[in-house]
Scaffold this motif. Structure first.
Motif, mmCIF file in Angstrom:
data_model
loop_
_atom_site.group_PDB
_atom_site.id
_atom_site.type_symbol
_atom_site.label_atom_id
_atom_site.label_comp_id
_atom_site.label_asym_id
_atom_site.label_seq_id
_atom_site.Cartn_x
_atom_site.Cartn_y
_atom_site.Cartn_z
ATOM 1 N N THR A 50 -10.074 5.136 -1.342
ATOM 2 C CA THR A 50 -9.996 3.678 -1.274
ATOM 3 C C THR A 50 -8.686 3.228 -0.653
ATOM 4 O O THR A 50 -8.648 2.286 0.153
ATOM 5 N N VAL A 95 -12.676 -4.061 -1.286
ATOM 6 C CA VAL A 95 -12.016 -2.756 -1.372
ATOM 7 C C VAL A 95 -10.772 -2.838 -2.256
ATOM 8 O O VAL A 95 -10.454 -1.889 -2.977
ATOM 9 N N HIS A 96 -10.054 -3.939 -2.220
ATOM 10 C CA HIS A 96 -8.854 -4.053 -3.043
ATOM 11 C C HIS A 96 -9.214 -4.044 -4.531
ATOM 12 O O HIS A 96 -8.509 -3.424 -5.345
ATOM 13 N N LEU A 151 0.821 -1.204 0.000
ATOM 14 C CA LEU A 151 0.000 0.000 0.000
ATOM 15 C C LEU A 151 0.860 1.260 0.000
ATOM 16 O O LEU A 151 0.556 2.236 -0.710
ATOM 17 N N THR A 170 -8.818 3.759 3.075
ATOM 18 C CA THR A 170 -9.660 2.747 3.704
ATOM 19 C C THR A 170 -8.884 1.461 3.939
ATOM 20 O O THR A 170 -8.989 0.826 5.001
ATOM 21 N N LEU A 171 -8.072 1.063 2.961
ATOM 22 C CA LEU A 171 -7.249 -0.128 3.129
ATOM 23 C C LEU A 171 -6.194 0.065 4.208
ATOM 24 O O LEU A 171 -5.889 -0.862 4.970
ATOM 25 N N ARG A 211 -7.848 -0.361 7.571
ATOM 26 C CA ARG A 211 -8.149 -1.754 7.884
ATOM 27 C C ARG A 211 -6.889 -2.552 8.207
ATOM 28 O O ARG A 211 -6.952 -3.526 8.965
ATOM 29 N N ALA A 212 -5.773 -2.172 7.617
ATOM 30 C CA ALA A 212 -4.536 -2.917 7.838
ATOM 31 C C ALA A 212 -3.797 -2.483 9.094
ATOM 32 O O ALA A 212 -2.850 -3.154 9.501
ATOM 33 N N GLY A 220 -1.687 -7.489 -4.205
ATOM 34 C CA GLY A 220 -2.876 -8.276 -3.884
ATOM 35 C C GLY A 220 -2.656 -9.754 -4.125
ATOM 36 O O GLY A 220 -3.084 -10.601 -3.329
#
Length: 469
Positions: free
Chosen positions: A394, A346-347, A296, A397-398, A401-402, A461
């Protein structure tokens, strides 16, 4: 006047029947129950919720409403269908958002004001660029440590003194420029501004705390924050140039320092929405070691190169004012994106956003190479900016979450640091292409950087899926 229980047939006991009985009773007719004296009748049972209340009015049995009718001319308030109005209706949200916007506006002012101030007094854009580049590099190094302190001790306890130190650095820069101090003092003074806290990251952390467990509200909040970023970076340079030109060269830096300190004080005063400090265990790994985080950050690095290259190439080709159209397109797209439903995957959404960014970044290249019309290029920049905000929302957001909750500020600041590093690298690459291949060919740099970000996201990913299996 009290009402007899017999007035309500649903709850009163059966009264004795004094009518003459027929000589023959039907076989299926119910047998009459035992007679009960009226003065010994049991208390009436409460009416069920599904049935209306009954009352006697004018000798007739009528249904009475359970609640008082609304006053004439007054309507019941309904929740707004606008997701941003519902977001700002969160208790305490408007106060910390106002302070955050005031503190974030100088982010687009201070670097431009420093360039105008130093170049005007020393007559060297090279020196001005070197000083601002030094401050950017210092911020990339110091910002993650500042964010780590924010996570460990709280936003208010760290942000206020860190901002005060940064404001003192800006004031020292003004004094050094005004009194014609040696050049090395300019570098030292501007490097002190690296302690400026990431107010955008702290605001996102508050939204994540207030709307934990609500992906839709968090998606809207991230879109709102990205649109605010674009708005501040669109208005900040214009305000700085206006102040420096209309008043005096140091006006932009002074006003920016005052706005920064004021905004952070207002933001930090809203203790009710501040995320609680979570004790950090010694075994907690850095967010850099979180699975998926390195990929990311590499995506943010390449995305920053898109912005840096686009800025330099557009300024060389058509002037800096045209960049406001790209920011306007990104701001509008961010607000529209926030009104949509959050993605389940999301990915995959990030891959689609990066693919759209790569395609749209080819429009300025085609416009610059095939036509010299400035309106055509302006329209292409407006469309190219439409993919910026959805991609950033986006990606953030990742990152949220990570990252562990007790390291959220540090994780988002690392993403911003990677973005700043990419901006610096993209600006250098775009400047080299402009000098050696021309401005039209320079637009290949942002398109190539967007394609690189897409490849990194796709490869990251796949690696994460193989690692999980």
């Amino acid at each position: 006047m009290p009402i007899s229980p017999a007035a309500c047939p649903e709850t009163a006991p059966a009264a004795p029947d004094r009518r003459p009985r027929p000589h023959v009773r039907p076989e299926n007719a119910p047998r009459p129950g035992p007679r009960v004296r009226p003065d010994r009748a049991p208390a009436p049972l409460p009416a069920p919720r599904a049935t209306p209340l009954l009352a006697v009015s004018g000798g007739q049995l009528v249904a009475a409403p359970r609640s008082a009718p609304a006053a004439p001319g007054r309507r019941r308030s309904r929740p707004s269908s606008n997701p941003y109005l519902r977001l700002l209706a969160t208790p305490g949200a408007r106060a910390f958002t106002a302070g955050n916007l005031i503190a974030r506006l100088p982010m687009g002012m201070l670097s431009v004001s420093a360039v105008i101030m130093i170049a005007g007094s020393r007559g060297s854009y090279a020196l001005a660029g070197a000083v601002t580049a030094t401050g950017l590099a210092a911020t990339a190094v110091v910002a993650p440590f500042t964010a780590r302190l924010v996570d460990r001790f709280g936003q208010a306890r760290v942000a206020v003194p860190a901002t005060a130190l940064a404001v003192l650095g800006s004031l020292a820069l003004v004094l050094c420029v005004h009194h014609d101090a040696p050049a090395w003092t300019l570098f030292a003074a501007y490097a002190a501004t690296a302690t400026t806290p990431n107010t955008g990251g702290m605001s996102r952390a508050r939204w994540a705390y207030l709307h934990r467990g609500d992906p839709a509200a968090l998606h809207t909040a991230n879109s709102f924050e990205q649109a605010a970023d674009e708005l501040c970076f669109m208005l900040g340079p214009v305000l700085a140039a206006t102040l420096c030109g209309a008043l005096f060269p140091e006006a932009g830096t002074l006003v920016g320092a005052v706005l920064l300190m004021t905004g952070v004080l207002i933001f930090a005063a809203q203790r009710g929405t501040e995320p609680p400090v979570t004790p950090r265990t010694k075994s907690a790994a850095s967010p850099l070691r979180t699975p998926g985080m390195p990929a990311l950050l590499a995506v943010f690095l390449a995305t920053g190169a898109v912005f840096g290259a686009m800025e330099v190439v557009s300024i060389a080709h058509a002037g800096g004012a045209i960049l406001a159209l790209q920011a306007a397109g990104s701001c509008a797209a961010g607000l529209l994106y926030g009104s949509l439903r959050p993605a389940r995957n999301v990915h995959l959404r990030l891959l689609l956003c990066l693919a759209a960014m790569t395609a749209l970044m080819s429009l300025p290249l085609l416009a610059a190479a095939g036509s010299s019309s400035l309106p055509v290029l302006a329209l292409c920049l407006l469309l190219a900016g439409a993919a910026t905000a959805p991609t950033m929302v986006t990606g953030m957001t990742l990152v949220q979450r990570a990252t562990r909750p007790e390291q959220l500020n540090e994780g988002m600041t690392l993403a911003v640091t990677a973005l700043l590093g990419g901006i610096a690298a993209g600006a250098a690459a775009g400047g080299w292409l402009v000098e050696h291949a021309g401005t039209a060919s320079g637009y290949t740099a942002p398109m190539s950087a967007a394609a690189l970000a897409l490849v990194i996201a796709a490869a990251g990913g796949r690696y994460d899926r193989r690692r999980r299996t």
